[in-house]
Design a protein around this motif. Structure first.
Motif, short mmCIF file in Angstrom:
data_model
loop_
_atom_site.label_atom_id
_atom_site.label_comp_id
_atom_site.label_asym_id
_atom_site.label_seq_id
_atom_site.Cartn_x
_atom_site.Cartn_y
_atom_site.Cartn_z
N VAL A 227 0.84 -1.20 0.00
CA VAL A 227 0.00 0.00 0.00
C VAL A 227 0.88 1.24 0.00
O VAL A 227 1.74 1.39 0.87
N ASN A 228 0.67 2.10 -0.98
CA ASN A 228 1.28 3.44 -0.99
C ASN A 228 0.30 4.40 -0.31
O ASN A 228 -0.84 4.55 -0.76
N VAL A 229 0.72 5.03 0.78
CA VAL A 229 -0.07 6.13 1.35
C VAL A 229 0.62 7.43 0.97
O VAL A 229 1.77 7.68 1.37
N VAL A 230 -0.05 8.22 0.16
CA VAL A 230 0.51 9.48 -0.33
C VAL A 230 -0.07 10.62 0.50
O VAL A 230 -1.29 10.71 0.69
N ASP B 34 3.69 9.18 11.22
CA ASP B 34 3.82 8.49 12.50
C ASP B 34 3.12 7.13 12.48
O ASP B 34 3.65 6.14 12.98
N VAL B 35 1.91 7.09 11.91
CA VAL B 35 1.15 5.83 11.86
C VAL B 35 1.90 4.79 11.03
O VAL B 35 2.05 3.63 11.44
N ILE B 36 2.40 5.20 9.89
CA ILE B 36 2.99 4.23 8.96
C ILE B 36 4.40 3.84 9.38
O ILE B 36 4.85 2.72 9.10
N ASN B 37 5.10 4.73 10.05
CA ASN B 37 6.46 4.39 10.49
C ASN B 37 6.48 3.56 11.78
O ASN B 37 7.54 3.15 12.23
N SER B 38 5.31 3.33 12.38
CA SER B 38 5.25 2.41 13.52
C SER B 38 5.41 0.98 13.00
O SER B 38 5.44 0.74 11.79
N ASP B 39 5.52 0.03 13.91
CA ASP B 39 5.73 -1.37 13.50
C ASP B 39 4.43 -2.07 13.11
O ASP B 39 4.45 -3.25 12.75
N ARG B 40 3.32 -1.37 13.17
CA ARG B 40 2.01 -2.00 12.99
C ARG B 40 1.87 -2.70 11.63
O ARG B 40 1.20 -3.74 11.54
N TYR B 41 2.50 -2.15 10.60
CA TYR B 41 2.30 -2.68 9.24
C TYR B 41 3.57 -3.23 8.61
O TYR B 41 3.66 -3.34 7.39
N HIS B 42 4.55 -3.57 9.42
CA HIS B 42 5.82 -4.04 8.88
C HIS B 42 6.23 -5.41 9.42
O HIS B 42 7.38 -5.80 9.32
N GLU B 43 5.24 -6.13 9.97
CA GLU B 43 5.57 -7.42 10.58
C GLU B 43 5.23 -8.60 9.71
O GLU B 43 5.69 -9.71 9.95
N GLU C 53 5.14 -10.72 6.05
CA GLU C 53 5.99 -10.86 4.86
C GLU C 53 5.22 -10.55 3.57
O GLU C 53 5.84 -10.23 2.56
N ASP C 54 3.89 -10.65 3.62
CA ASP C 54 3.13 -10.45 2.38
C ASP C 54 2.31 -9.16 2.40
O ASP C 54 1.41 -8.99 1.58
N PHE C 55 2.60 -8.26 3.34
CA PHE C 55 1.86 -7.00 3.38
C PHE C 55 2.74 -5.92 4.03
O PHE C 55 3.41 -6.17 5.03
N THR C 56 2.70 -4.73 3.45
CA THR C 56 3.34 -3.58 4.09
C THR C 56 2.73 -2.30 3.57
O THR C 56 2.03 -2.28 2.55
N VAL C 57 2.99 -1.22 4.29
CA VAL C 57 2.53 0.12 3.91
C VAL C 57 3.74 1.02 3.85
O VAL C 57 4.60 0.98 4.74
N VAL C 58 3.83 1.83 2.81
CA VAL C 58 4.95 2.77 2.65
C VAL C 58 4.37 4.17 2.48
O VAL C 58 3.46 4.39 1.68
N PHE C 59 4.90 5.10 3.25
CA PHE C 59 4.48 6.50 3.13
C PHE C 59 5.30 7.16 2.02
O PHE C 59 6.53 7.12 2.03
N GLN C 60 4.61 7.76 1.05
CA GLN C 60 5.26 8.41 -0.09
C GLN C 60 5.03 9.92 0.03
O GLN C 60 3.91 10.40 -0.14
N PRO C 61 6.09 10.71 0.31
CA PRO C 61 5.91 12.10 0.71
C PRO C 61 6.10 13.15 -0.39
O PRO C 61 6.25 14.33 -0.09
N PHE C 62 6.06 12.74 -1.66
CA PHE C 62 6.43 13.69 -2.71
C PHE C 62 5.49 14.89 -2.80
O PHE C 62 5.82 15.92 -3.41
#
Length: 561
Positions: free
Chosen positions: A405-408, A462-471, A473-482
Motif C-alpha cells: 500500500v502506498n499512502v501518499v 507516525d502511523v505508517i512508520n510504527s511497526d504495525r504494518y511491517h511485521e 511478509e506479504d503486506f506492508t505500507v509505505v508512506f510516499q511524501p512527494f
C-alpha cells in the motif's frame, strides 16, 4: 423528570448504584444531582468515570469463548459512532460489522414493544389478567402492521438463551432503496454525459494547445528504464523483494484527485467529469508517451497488469475497475472504499486473489481540509483521521494478502492560497469547492488550518512508520511524501495555471503526469531518503538497478546500497 423516567430494573454501572435507589432519593440528594448535571452541561466536561463502560459478552450455547472469534454489531445511534466508542472498539474488538448510513434500529424487540405500547394505550387493560390477555392478542396482531413498518415475524429465528433475532424487513422497502440508488446513478450519468465534449480528438488537441497536457514523447525515444529482468523468475513470497514487474494488480482509494475530476476540463461543467483513465495513480488510458500514470509505467514492466481505470467513468462503472475513489470522499469514507476494493478484487475471475501481487495507492484529505475542518472541532480532526487511517489499513492488512500500500500525503493546500494572478473565473469555483480556506468567514483562521494540514501529514508519517504494518511478509505500507512540499512554477510572479484544471483547484493532465513521476521516484527511494516535491517531467526518472531491483519498503531500506 429524569429520575422518574429511569427504568428500575436496569443493571448498575461501575459505582454499583441501582436505578431504583436513585428513583427514591431524598430532596437534598436530588438537588445535588441536578446541580451536578447542570454543571456538566454548562462546562461540556464529563467525569472520567462516565467514559468507562462494562463489556459483558453473552455467548450462545456451544460457541467458543475466545474473543478473537467475536463479531460486534451495532446500529448507527450517534453515541455508538462517537470518537471514544470507535477508538475503544478499534483496540478491543477484533471484528466490527459495518452498518450502512441511516441504518434502522438493530434491536427488533424495541420495535415490537413500541407497537404493542401504542396499541395498549389506545385501549388500556383493566386488570393484570386483562393485561396478559391483551399482550397475547397484540403479539399475534403484529403481522398486520402497515406496509411501512411491516415485519415478517415468522422469519425471526429464536435459538435459546442469548438467541439471535433475524429481522427481515419487507422486500418492497429493499427494492425501493435499490431503485433510488439506481435512479441517482442514472441522473449522475446523464448529467456527466451532457458535459462531455462531442469530439474527443479535437478536445484533446485544444488541451495540448493550451499546454495543459504533457508533450507527447516521440516513438523513437525509448522508455527511460531497462525492462530486462524486471519480473522475478518465480513469484516472490516477500513484499520486501517485490520488483515493479511482479505487480499484477493495481487499485486506488481517494477523492476527486484520484477520481480524475477535471483533468481534461475546458469549462466549469467539465470539472465534474471524472477522467479516471488519466488519473496519476490508477489511470491506464493510452501509454506513458501521451499520459504518464503509475499504471502506464508499470505496464512497461508487466504488460499483463490489471485493475487500472479507463476512459471517463464513474466509480460504479465497469471501466473504473479498481479505482474506488469518490469525488466527495473524506477520511471517514476510506474504510468503506477499502471494503469495496476488496469485494471487487475477490469477485474478479481474472485475479488469483491469494497469489497475485497487488499495489494499492491511497490519498485522502483534500475534502476534509476544504469542506470539513471549519465546521468541526479542528483540533480533533487529525486524531479522527488517525482512527480512520488505522481502521482502513488494518482492514487491508487482515484481508488483502500479497499487497503493498502506498499512502501518499495529501498536499498542504497553503500552496493554493499562495497562488498569484488567479483568473476571475476561478474565484467563484474555488470559493465553492474549498469554502474553509477561501471563504471570507474563515480567513482569520487560515494559520490554524495550515498548521492542522501539517499535523495531518505528520500523523500519517507516525502511523505508517510504527511497526504495525511491517511485521508480515506479504503486506506492508509505505508512506510516499512527494506531495508534502509541492510548488507550482511562476512567470513574472504569476502562477502558471496550465498546471491547473479550469477551476484552479483540480489538476490538469500535465500535473497528473508530474504526480505519477513523483510517486514512481518515491517508490524507488529508500524510506528516510524520499523526495518531498515532484520534479519537472522526466527531468528525474528513477529506475530499478541490478544492485537494488526492488520497490523500497521500511524493511529493505536498511539494506540499500
Amino acid at each position: 423528570m429524569g429520575l422518574k423516567d429511569l427504568k428500575p430494573f436496569k443493571s448498575p454501572g461501575f459505582d454499583g448504584i441501582h436505578p431504583e435507589f436513585l428513583i427514591h432519593l431524598g430532596g437534598y440528594a436530588k438537588k445535588w444531582l441536578a446541580e451536578f448535571f447542570t454543571d456538566i452541561l454548562l462546562t461540556g466536561q464529563l467525569p472520567l468515570e462516565f467514559k468507562k463502560a462494562k463489556e459483558i459478552s453473552v455467548l450462545k450455547p456451544g460457541k467458543p469463548s475466545n474473543k478473537s472469534t467475536f463479531k460486534f454489531y451495532q446500529d448507527n445511534n450517534p453515541k455508538h459512532k462517537s470518537y471514544l466508542v470507535r477508538e475503544w472498539l478499534l483496540y478491543n474488538c477484533p471484528k466490527v460489522l459495518e452498518t450502512p448510513p441511516q441504518s434502522p434500529d438493530l434491536n427488533p424487540i424495541g420495535n415490537m414493544w413500541s407497537q404493542m405500547k401504542i396499541a395498549l394505550q389506545l385501549r388500556p387493560p383493566s386488570s393484570l389478567t386483562d393485561l396478559k390477555r391483551r399482550l397475547l392478542q397484540e403479539w399475534a396482531a403484529l403481522s398486520h402492521l402497515s406496509p411501512v413498518r411491516r415485519i415478517d415475524w415468522k422469519s425471526m429465528l429464536l435459538s435459546g438463551f442469548g438467541g439471535v433475532l433475524l429481522l427481515i424487513v419487507s422486500e418492497s422497502c429493499a427494492q425501493s432503496s435499490l431503485a433510488s440508488l439506481r435512479t441517482y446513478e442514472l441522473v449522475k450519468e446523464a448529467a456527466v454525459n451532457s458535459f462531455m465534449p462531442r469530439s474527443r480528438d479535437r478536445h484533446l488537441h485544444k488541451l495540448l494547445q493550451q499546454e495543459k497536457r504533457q508533450s507527447p514523447v516521440p516513438a523513437e525515444k525509448p522508455f527511460p528504464c531497462s525492462t530486462d529482468n524486471s519480473r522475478s523468475q518465480s513469484r516472490p513470497t516477500s513484499v520486501h523483494q517485490l520488483r515493479p514487474g511482479d505487480i499484477d494488480v493495481v487499485g486506488a482509494i481517494g477523492d476527486s484527485l484520484t477520481a480524475g475530476n477535471g483533468i481534461e476540463a475546458l469549462n466549469m461543467f467539465q470539472v465534474f467529469v471524472e477522467n479516471r483513465g488519466s488519473a496519476w495513480s490508477i489511470g491506464g488510458d493510452r501509454t506513458w508517451r501521451e499520459l504518464l500514470t503509475l499504471p502506464n509505467i508499470l505496464k512497461e514492466f508487466n504488460p499483463n497488469l490489471m485493475g487500472y481505470s479507463l476512459g471517463d467513468s464513474l466509480s460504479h462503472h465497469r471501466s473504473s475497475q479498481f479505482n474506488v475513489a469518490d469525488p466527495a470522499a473524506m477520511s471517514q469514507d476510506t474504510h468503506f472504499q477499502a471494503r469495496n476494493l476488496w469485494k471487487r478484487m475477490r469477485g474478479d475471475s481474472r485475479i488469483d486473489f491469494n497469489n497475485d501481487w497487488k499495489l494499492v495507492t491511497l490519498m485522502i484529505g483534500a475534502n476534509d481540509f476544504c469542506s470539513n475542518m471549519c465546521y468541526v472541532n479542528s483540533t480533533e480532526l487529525p486524531e479522527k483521521h488517525r482512527f480512520d487511517l488505522i481502521k482502513t489499513l488494518d482492514f487491508l492488512r487482515d484481508n488483502m494478502p500479497r499487497t503493498l500500500v502506498n499512502v501518499v500525503a495529501p498536499p498542504n493546500l497553503e500552496v493554493l492560497m499562495n497562488f498569484k494572478g488567479m483568473p476571475n473565473s476561478c474565484y467563484l469555483m474555488v470559493g465553492f469547492e474549498c469554502s474553509c480556506l477561501f471563504g471570507l468567514a474563515y480567513r482569520q483562521r487560515r494559520q490554524e488550518f495550515i498548521d492542522l494540514m501539517r499535523r495531518w501529514q505528520q500523523l500519517e508519517v507516525d502511523v505508517i512508520n510504527s511497526d504495525r504494518y511491517h511485521e508480515k511478509e506479504d503486506f506492508t505500507v509505505v508512506f510516499q511524501p512527494f506531495t508534502m512540499n509541492i510548488t507550482f512554477p511562476t512567470t513574472d510572479d504569476i502562477t502558471d495555471y496550465t498546471y491547473m484544471s479550469y477551476d484552479c483547484f483540480h489538476l490538469s493532465q500535465k500535473t497528473h503526469a508530474l504526480a505519477a513521476n513523483g510517486l514512481w521516484n518515491n517508490m524507488l527511494q529508500p524510506v528516510g531518503s524520499k523526495s518531498t516535491n515532484w520534479p519537472s517531467l522526466f527531468s528525474e526518472f528513477l529506475c530499478p538497478s541490478e544492485k537494488q531491483p526492488y520497490i523500497y519498503t521500511a524493511n529493505n531500506s536498511d539494506a540499500s546500497p
